[in-house]
Design a protein around this motif. Structure first.
Motif, mmCIF file in Angstrom:
data_model
loop_
_atom_site.group_PDB
_atom_site.id
_atom_site.type_symbol
_atom_site.label_atom_id
_atom_site.label_comp_id
_atom_site.label_asym_id
_atom_site.label_seq_id
_atom_site.Cartn_x
_atom_site.Cartn_y
_atom_site.Cartn_z
ATOM 1 N N THR A 30 -5.898 -15.357 -13.747
ATOM 2 C CA THR A 30 -5.279 -15.534 -15.049
ATOM 3 C C THR A 30 -3.782 -15.227 -14.956
ATOM 4 O O THR A 30 -3.296 -14.692 -13.957
ATOM 5 N N SER A 31 -3.067 -15.531 -16.030
ATOM 6 C CA SER A 31 -1.645 -15.179 -16.086
ATOM 7 C C SER A 31 -1.452 -13.676 -15.959
ATOM 8 O O SER A 31 -0.509 -13.203 -15.309
ATOM 9 N N GLU A 32 -2.359 -12.920 -16.567
ATOM 10 C CA GLU A 32 -2.283 -11.468 -16.466
ATOM 11 C C GLU A 32 -2.473 -11.007 -15.025
ATOM 12 O O GLU A 32 -1.768 -10.097 -14.551
ATOM 13 N N ASP A 33 -3.401 -11.653 -14.300
ATOM 14 C CA ASP A 33 -3.602 -11.324 -12.889
ATOM 15 C C ASP A 33 -2.321 -11.558 -12.094
ATOM 16 O O ASP A 33 -1.905 -10.719 -11.285
ATOM 17 N N TRP A 34 -1.698 -12.697 -12.330
ATOM 18 C CA TRP A 34 -0.481 -13.040 -11.598
ATOM 19 C C TRP A 34 0.667 -12.089 -11.949
ATOM 20 O O TRP A 34 1.464 -11.724 -11.067
ATOM 21 N N ASN A 35 0.755 -11.684 -13.183
ATOM 22 C CA ASN A 35 1.792 -10.716 -13.557
ATOM 23 C C ASN A 35 1.581 -9.378 -12.860
ATOM 24 O O ASN A 35 2.548 -8.705 -12.477
ATOM 25 N N THR A 36 0.303 -9.013 -12.692
ATOM 26 C CA THR A 36 0.002 -7.779 -11.963
ATOM 27 C C THR A 36 0.377 -7.921 -10.491
ATOM 28 O O THR A 36 0.958 -7.001 -9.893
ATOM 29 N N ILE A 37 0.042 -9.063 -9.895
ATOM 30 C CA ILE A 37 0.429 -9.329 -8.503
ATOM 31 C C ILE A 37 1.944 -9.211 -8.353
ATOM 32 O O ILE A 37 2.455 -8.571 -7.421
ATOM 33 N N ARG A 38 2.665 -9.819 -9.293
ATOM 34 C CA ARG A 38 4.135 -9.799 -9.216
ATOM 35 C C ARG A 38 4.679 -8.379 -9.366
ATOM 36 O O ARG A 38 5.615 -7.980 -8.665
ATOM 37 N N LYS A 39 4.094 -7.610 -10.271
ATOM 38 C CA LYS A 39 4.541 -6.236 -10.469
ATOM 39 C C LYS A 39 4.402 -5.431 -9.179
ATOM 40 O O LYS A 39 5.343 -4.733 -8.765
ATOM 41 N N TYR A 40 3.257 -5.521 -8.524
ATOM 42 C CA TYR A 40 3.053 -4.759 -7.294
ATOM 43 C C TYR A 40 3.921 -5.300 -6.157
ATOM 44 O O TYR A 40 4.365 -4.534 -5.298
ATOM 45 N N ALA A 41 4.155 -6.610 -6.142
ATOM 46 C CA ALA A 41 5.035 -7.179 -5.122
ATOM 47 C C ALA A 41 6.445 -6.610 -5.258
ATOM 48 O O ALA A 41 7.090 -6.266 -4.255
#
Length: 367
Positions: A30-41
């Motif tokens: 989901t978009s939320e999943d991708w935002n979490t991925i980006r945050k940790y990146a």
């Protein structure tokens, strides 16, 4: 982050780091999943490596278009910062060399050159070491030219040059045990004729010999893990260094370096993480690590701490004691890491604490 999403994060990291592989997932993100991925990146300063995985993904696996545009903008900034840093490195190397100094570039752009796409490595500071008495002469140059600098903990100084952070280091290696100093001095002399060069903007920049570069980079990782932690970018640096040098380094000599420096047990933990989490081929590790070695606990600490411990959610509401650190719960975190790592690098853990305190209160240049 859920374990499933964490697994996807590391898949993306490995794909971007090595330029191969396919993403496997049971359901769309989901978009939320991708935002979490980006945050940790971003927390681990590996957003460029994750971005490099996108060209290997299927269309339906890619992040939403709006997030991809944000990522593109961030990548443009990273590329511009790398280009600016390269200009400063060439300029300063030429300046210091004209003064009769012998600067050596540590970490940073010297490691970036080992990456598939060097300009996608998030850059930090420019780190210089000077042969002979070069540190004092370079410091004197800064004073005479009214360049404001700050003497820092760990026998170093820092300042801004064209808005790029520059650090000068008195010590080549982040190995603090006084019982290792003579050995490290001999290493530096023994490997002088095996130094490398890297061309940056038509300027030939000095780098350490590959074996010493690995010792210097991995010792730096250990230093930060003993204190407040380190992020995945530095582990990616180590993995790429091994990848590009494994056919040329003297593996027996490197094993001896780690052993005589007193960090070999910790190096085994690092090697297992590089293989199991970052995907470094096991035949590119210079020597085997013990079977049944548990390194998962160290990966957990790396995951939580983020870049130099700045993003550890476990301590974000803790007290700050500035005499110890500007990070929350500084004394508690130092004590926990002392207990974690003393088994694997006893002299380093013990003397890091003493030298860190000494250099904070007594060891800084005071003129």
């Amino acid at each position: 982050m859920s374990n499933q999403l964490k697994d996807i994060f590391f898949q993306l990291l490995r794909i971007g780091l090595w330029g191969k592989g396919r993403l496997s997932m049971t359901q769309p993100m989901t978009s939320e999943d991708w935002n979490t991925i980006r945050k940790y990146a971003i927390n681990h300063t590996v957003e460029g490596i994750i971005y490099d995985s996108f060209s290997f993904l299927e269309e339906q696996q890619l992040p939403p278009q709006s997030l991809r545009m944000k990522w593109v903008v961030r990548m443009d900034n990273i590329e511009r910062q790398n280009e600016k840093m390269n200009t400063v490195i060439a300029e300063q190397f030429t300046l210091f060399s004209a003064m009769g100094l012998r600067p050596i570039l540590l970490k940073g752009q010297g490691i970036a050159s080992c990456y598939r796409i060097p300009n996608h490595r998030t850059c930090g500071d420019v780190d210089w070491y000077f042969d002979n008495n070069g540190y004092a002469e370079a410091r004197d140059y800064l004073k005479k030219n009214s360049i404001k600098f700050r003497d820092t903990v760990g026998f170093s100084l820092d300042y801004a040059w064209r808005n790029i952070c520059i650090e000068h280091h008195k010590k080549l290696f982040d190995i603090r045990s006084p019982f290792k100093l003579n050995y490290l001095r001999r290493l530096k002399e023994d490997y002088r004729d095996l130094e490398q060069t890297l061309t940056i903007e038509d300027t030939s920049i000095r780098l350490l010999a590959p074996e010493l570069q690995l010792l210097q980079v991995n010792g730096h990782i250990l230093k930060h893990m003993i204190s407040f932690g380190i992020g995945l970018r530095q582990l990616c640096d180590s993995a790429r260094l091994y990848h590009t040098s494994h056919t040329t380094i003297n593996k027996e000599d490197l094993l001896e370096m780690y052993t005589k420096s007193g960090i070999i047990d910790w190096i085994h933990l690092l090697h297992k993480i590089l293989v199991e989490y970052l995907g470094l081929p096991i035949d590119e590790i210079p020597f085997p690590y013990p079977e049944n070695l548990d390194a998962d606990w160290m990966m957990t600490e790396i995951w939580y701490s983020g870049n130099f411990g700045f993003h550890d959610e476990r301590f974000e509401d803790g007290k700050i004691i500035n005499a110890i650190s500007s990070l929350p719960e500084g004394p508690k975190r130092l004590w926990k890491n002392f207990k974690r790592y003393v088994k694997y690098a006893p002299q380093e853990v013990f003397f890091f604490t003493l030298v860190h305190s000494y250099s904070r209160f007594i060891g800084k240049d005071s003129d």
